[in-house]
Design an enzyme around this catalytic site. Structure first.
Site, PDB file in Angstrom:
ATOM      1  N   LYS A 248      -3.804   2.983 -24.672  1.00  0.00           N
ATOM      2  CA  LYS A 248      -2.570   1.992 -24.189  1.00  0.00           C
ATOM      3  C   LYS A 248      -2.652   0.573 -24.446  1.00  0.00           C
ATOM      4  CE  LYS A 248      -2.405  -0.251 -20.617  1.00  0.00           C
ATOM      5  NZ  LYS A 248      -2.427  -0.970 -19.037  1.00  0.00           N
ATOM      6  N   CYS A 316      10.611   2.439  -7.982  1.00  0.00           N
ATOM      7  CA  CYS A 316       9.819   3.579  -8.114  1.00  0.00           C
ATOM      8  C   CYS A 316       8.346   3.116  -7.852  1.00  0.00           C
ATOM      9  CB  CYS A 316      10.134   4.482  -9.220  1.00  0.00           C
ATOM     10  SG  CYS A 316       9.322   6.373  -8.967  1.00  0.00           S
ATOM     11  N   CYS A 323      13.998   5.512  -3.049  1.00  0.00           N
ATOM     12  CA  CYS A 323      14.974   6.488  -3.681  1.00  0.00           C
ATOM     13  C   CYS A 323      16.340   6.213  -2.948  1.00  0.00           C
ATOM     14  CB  CYS A 323      14.462   8.188  -3.280  1.00  0.00           C
ATOM     15  SG  CYS A 323      12.626   8.391  -3.806  1.00  0.00           S
ATOM     16  N   CYS A 326      18.020   4.366  -5.505  1.00  0.00           N
ATOM     17  CA  CYS A 326      17.997   4.594  -7.258  1.00  0.00           C
ATOM     18  C   CYS A 326      19.054   5.476  -7.410  1.00  0.00           C
ATOM     19  CB  CYS A 326      16.757   5.535  -7.242  1.00  0.00           C
ATOM     20  SG  CYS A 326      16.562   6.314  -8.716  1.00  0.00           S
ATOM     21  N   CYS A 334      17.081  13.089 -10.221  1.00  0.00           N
ATOM     22  CA  CYS A 334      15.524  13.100 -10.291  1.00  0.00           C
ATOM     23  C   CYS A 334      15.021  14.061  -9.242  1.00  0.00           C
ATOM     24  CB  CYS A 334      15.058  11.736  -9.389  1.00  0.00           C
ATOM     25  SG  CYS A 334      13.362  11.587  -9.236  1.00  0.00           S
TER      26      CYS A 334
END
Length: 401
Positions: A248, A316, A323, A326, A334
């Protein structure tokens, strides 16, 4: 003969009175009188035992108004265009549909992307543009001193990424700023080689695992001097050969320092959120990287890390996902969205205190919306692939008593 005349007159008077009575009886019907003879004829409505039956009461005739004619009109309305004024229809929760492998002719394999991924990506970018995240101002890619040479900027970017492991962006930014402003000789490869480990540790002692990172930074500086001409490697293989640098970090460094996108930098946010979306089911960031690179367009390889890191910092979150804020949850995109539950909470407050010390307490009930997040939905135990050789911690399961 006198008697006979009287009799004739009497008979004549009686006959005249009888005729008059018959004439009156034709106009008025006879009325029963108690003085009449007991041999009078029995009325036709008498009962079987000779008693008189009581005639039923006469009902008054109800005069009804003229009936009103009501005209009913009907209009056809499509069910899809009507909504309930009390309760809005909620979108159905999305199903987990990951990317699929399709075997083609000649043994070729094609990866079909998850459905609606473009809409999910666009809405996430829209939310990111509306909410400033720490990574936007204090991300590792933006911490290098722009006044330094390109070589020094590349070295600072690499060190910033090494410090960021298991550390918040805000803490990493403070440590980087301190070295840039106060490190003897400036913040570059030569100054890191010259500084004592204890002094270097003092600059970064607020970051996670600072003792181990001090050791790795000093070792990296020596390797860069001896093997890479005092500059950072420009390949993934060269970067991962440095202590504490994993895939990464290597892909992010290659992209930020050299402007080359050869892979996706997957950290805990990218790994966690893409699994929550159901794009794949992977066990670690390296598996997530391979899964994403198999179908995600290459022009988004650099952007997706910044996108999901900021999304994971603002909406998130690892614990307590928002939520309700969102747009993916609002549109049913989702599959891991948490439904808000309204709970009544009793609250007491003192509103008045009497002179004798007696208090008047007012009790009120407050309705609050609480987002319930289950413990198994939180991926706290997942660590970065380059977490300096540290094994990931597995969450212990609490025993129910």
């Amino acid at each position: 003969m006198r008697t006979s005349r009287i009799s004739r007159d009497t008979s004549r008077i009686l006959a005249a009175s009888r005729t008059l009575r018959q004439t009156r009886s034709g106009a008025n019907p006879p009325v029963h009188d108690a003085s009449d003879s007991e041999l009078s004829s029995v009325p036709t409505d008498a009962g079987s035992d000779g008693d008189f039956a009581t005639p039923p009461p006469k009902r008054r005739k109800t005069v009804r108004d003229t009936p009103v004619k009501v005209k009913h009109e009907s209009k056809e309305v499509s069910l899809t265009s009507t909504t309930s004024p009390k309760k809005e229809a909620k979108p159905k929760k999305a199903r987990r549909v990951p990317a699929k492998k399709i075997n083609g002719a000649g043994g070729s394999v094609k990866i079909e992307p998850p459905p609606n991924w473009e809409e999910i990506y666009a809405l996430t970018r829209e939310m990111r543009n509306e909410n400033l995240a720490p990574v936007d101002t204090m991300g590792c890619e933006s911490l290098a001193d722009k006044q330094r040479s390109p070589r020094d900027q590349r070295f600072q970017t690499l060190v910033a990424l090494m410090l960021s492991s298991q550390t918040k962006d805000t803490v990493t930014a403070v440590a980087m700023r301190g070295m840039q402003e106060r490190m003897p000789g400036g913040f570059n490869l030569e100054s890191v080689l010259a500084i004592e480990p204890a002094e270097l540790n003092g600059f970064i002692n607020k970051v996670g695992f600072h003792n181990l990172k001090t050791k790795y930074i000093k070792q990296t500086a020596e390797i860069l001097r001896d093997k890479f001409a005092s500059d950072i490697p420009d390949t993934v293989a060269g970067l991962v050969s440095l202590p504490g640098v994993g895939p990464k970090m290597a892909y992010l460094t290659l992209s930020a320092a050299w402007g080359r996108d050869e892979g996706i930098g997957v950290d805990v946010h990218v790994h966690r959120i893409t699994n929550l979306w159901g794009w794949h089911t992977t066990q670690n960031p390296e598996q997530t990287r391979a899964a994403l690179e198999s179908w995600l367009p290459k022009d988004k390889w650099h952007d997706i890390n910044n996108l999901l890191v900021g999304f994971g910092q603002t909406i998130c979150l690892p614990v307590g996902r928002k939520c309700g804020d969102c747009k993916l949850s609002e549109r049913g995109l989702c599959p891991s969205a948490v439904v808000g539950v309204k709970k009544k909470i009793k609250k007491e407050s003192v509103v008045k205190v009497e002179p004798d010390g007696e208090e008047t307490v007012k009790e009120e009930t407050v309705v609050a919306e609480v987002n319930e997040v289950k413990a198994e939905d939180v991926d706290v135990a997942v660590g970065d692939i380059e977490d300096i050789g540290r094994a990931s911690r597995n969450r212990s399961t609490r025993s129910k008593t």
